[in-house]
Design an enzyme around this catalytic site. Structure first.
Site, PDB file in Angstrom:
ATOM      1  N   ASN A   1      49.729  40.326  33.496  1.00 54.72           N
ATOM      2  CA  ASN A   1      49.260  40.365  33.143  1.00 54.72           C
ATOM      3  C   ASN A   1      50.604  41.816  32.078  1.00 54.72           C
ATOM      4  OD1 ASN A   1      47.307  38.926  32.556  1.00 54.72           O
ATOM      5  ND2 ASN A   1      46.093  39.896  33.896  1.00 54.72           N
TER       6      ASN A   1
ATOM      7  N   HIS B   1      55.535  41.596  35.382  1.00 61.51           N
ATOM      8  CA  HIS B   1      55.544  40.841  34.092  1.00 61.51           C
ATOM      9  C   HIS B   1      56.303  42.213  32.687  1.00 61.51           C
ATOM     10  CE1 HIS B   1      54.461  36.847  34.456  1.00 61.51           C
ATOM     11  NE2 HIS B   1      55.739  37.158  35.737  1.00 61.51           N
TER      12      HIS B   1
HETATM   13  N1  APR Z   1      38.312  34.310  33.638  1.00 61.91           N
HETATM   14  C1  APR Z   1      39.392  33.524  35.030  1.00 61.91           C
HETATM   15  N2  APR Z   1      39.955  32.313  33.939  1.00 61.91           N
HETATM   16  C2  APR Z   1      40.287  32.021  32.557  1.00 61.91           C
HETATM   17  C3  APR Z   1      39.034  32.585  32.112  1.00 61.91           C
HETATM   18  C4  APR Z   1      38.328  33.364  32.516  1.00 61.91           C
HETATM   19  N3  APR Z   1      37.336  34.923  32.189  1.00 61.91           N
HETATM   20  N4  APR Z   1      39.420  32.043  30.924  1.00 61.91           N
HETATM   21  C5  APR Z   1      40.581  31.478  31.022  1.00 61.91           C
HETATM   22  N5  APR Z   1      41.140  31.078  32.139  1.00 61.91           N
HETATM   23  C6  APR Z   1      42.303  30.710  32.814  1.00 61.91           C
HETATM   24  C7  APR Z   1      42.813  29.458  32.144  1.00 61.91           C
HETATM   25  O1  APR Z   1      42.003  28.359  33.314  1.00 61.91           O
HETATM   26  C8  APR Z   1      43.938  29.517  33.218  1.00 61.91           C
HETATM   27  O2  APR Z   1      44.934  28.927  33.908  1.00 61.91           O
HETATM   28  O3  APR Z   1      43.258  31.909  33.149  1.00 61.91           O
HETATM   29  C9  APR Z   1      44.673  30.349  33.026  1.00 61.91           C
HETATM   30  C10 APR Z   1      45.692  31.173  32.115  1.00 61.91           C
HETATM   31  O4  APR Z   1      46.912  31.116  32.116  1.00 61.91           O
HETATM   32  P1  APR Z   1      47.443  31.185  31.134  1.00 61.91           P
HETATM   33  O5  APR Z   1      47.512  31.621  29.666  1.00 61.91           O
HETATM   34  O6  APR Z   1      49.404  30.343  31.838  1.00 61.91           O
HETATM   35  O7  APR Z   1      48.343  32.808  31.891  1.00 61.91           O
HETATM   36  P2  APR Z   1      48.515  33.197  32.941  1.00 61.91           P
HETATM   37  O8  APR Z   1      48.837  32.116  33.984  1.00 61.91           O
HETATM   38  O9  APR Z   1      48.718  34.347  33.782  1.00 61.91           O
HETATM   39  O10 APR Z   1      50.814  33.179  32.293  1.00 61.91           O
HETATM   40  C11 APR Z   1      51.910  33.014  33.357  1.00 61.91           C
HETATM   41  O11 APR Z   1      53.752  33.049  30.991  1.00 61.91           O
HETATM   42  O12 APR Z   1      54.011  33.092  28.906  1.00 61.91           O
HETATM   43  C12 APR Z   1      53.883  33.733  30.311  1.00 61.91           C
HETATM   44  O13 APR Z   1      54.732  36.068  30.679  1.00 61.91           O
HETATM   45  C13 APR Z   1      53.016  35.425  30.441  1.00 61.91           C
HETATM   46  O14 APR Z   1      52.287  36.428  32.157  1.00 61.91           O
HETATM   47  C14 APR Z   1      51.937  35.574  31.453  1.00 61.91           C
HETATM   48  C15 APR Z   1      52.346  34.437  32.283  1.00 61.91           C
END
Ligand code: APR
Length: 246
Positions: free
Chosen positions: A102, A119
């Site tokens: 994040n 990141h």
């Molecule tokens: N608590 C826990 N997990 C949650 C919640 C919550 N309240 N709400 C959603 N999630 C989960 C979703 O099910 C999903 O698996 O969080 C995850 C979010 O996934 P992404 O949106 O893909 O985020 P992330 O994995 O951090 O993305 C990685 O991708 O776009 C790039 O650089 C950006 O750092 C980012 C990277």
């Protein structure tokens, strides 16, 4: 409320070194949009190729700058949630290294003593020609005060290298951990998504916290179906449980 299994609670209570790998789901309950959630995710509404690549910035710096200014506004208004606070409090009972994808700075705001930003952080701006972190003046994007090149958000775009110190720190923290938590990440973006598998290979306990399944789910020792703000306080409770002398 889902209670933790006694076996997991005991393993958590004994952990001296915890590494928490966090993704956008960690901040969802703070009102910060995730990327890949259906409907609400940023990539469901915006095209990453238009906004989160060096080429996009080259092509249209002001569009990219303004989109990140909008995201910066969102995160500066957001507050850490109970999940961020639980991880920060856990660090009073064990060594807790947060390795986050994040860019919102909410772990630091919650008081976590050790946060590695894989990141970057969109609250910081850097010179796009390499002068380093710079104060933000007028303009969209503002010029670097030192060399005049456009400033850019201090975040890692698709196709860019991760900051070496953060990545090396993350590898060391995963190698040394008794427990690796994967919280709120879809585990789809490399190299962050490889970290929990490195922990598995080292025989370290891997615990996933996510309302949905991810590619890590079948590999995790425990995969808890719930949210960061809902479940992390339970993990903290187990971590602060005074071990009853048998
Ligand atoms: N608590 C826990 N997990 C949650 C919640 C919550 N309240 N709400 C959603 N999630 C989960 C979703 O099910 C999903 O698996 O969080 C995850 C979010 O996934 P992404 O949106 O893909 O985020 P992330 O994995 O951090 O993305 C990685 O991708 O776009 C790039 O650089 C950006 O750092 C980012 C990277």
């Amino acid at each position: 409320v889902q209670a933790l299994s006694p076996a997991l609670a005991a393993q958590i209570a004994e952990a001296r070194r915890v590494t928490a790998l966090t993704g956008a789901g960690m901040s969802a309950e703070s009102g910060v949009p995730t990327f890949r959630d259906a409907q609400t995710g940023l990539w469901a509404r915006y095209d990453p190729a238009e906004l989160a690549t060096p080429e996009a910035f080259e092509r249209d710096p002001s569009r990219v700058w303004q989109w990140y200014a909008w995201r910066r506004e969102l995160v500066t208004r957001a507050e850490p949630n109970a999940g961020h606070r639980a991880l920060a409090r856990w660090a009073r009972h064990a060594r807790v290294t947060v390795v986050t994808q994040n860019v919102d700075g909410l772990h630091q705001q919650a008081g976590s003593p050790e946060v590695l930003e894989l990141h970057g952080n969109l609250r910081r701006s850097i010179c796009s020609a390499g002068c380093g972190e710079q104060p933000v003046g007028e303009g969209e994007p503002p010029p670097c005060p030192r060399c005049g090149a456009p400033l850019r958000p201090d975040v890692v775009w698709f196709g860019e290298m991760l900051p070496e110190a953060a990545l090396n720190g993350a590898l060391a923290a995963v190698e040394a951990a008794d427990i690796v938590l994967s919280i709120g990440t879809a585990n789809q973006v490399q190299p962050a998504a490889s970290l929990p598998h490195l922990a598995r290979r080292n025989g370290c306990l891997v615990v996933e916290v996510n309302p949905e399944e991810t590619p890590l789910t079948p590999e995790a020792d425990w995969s808890l179906r719930g949210t960061a703000a809902g479940l992390l306080p339970l993990l903290l409770e187990a971590a602060t449980e005074q071990r009853v002398q048998r």
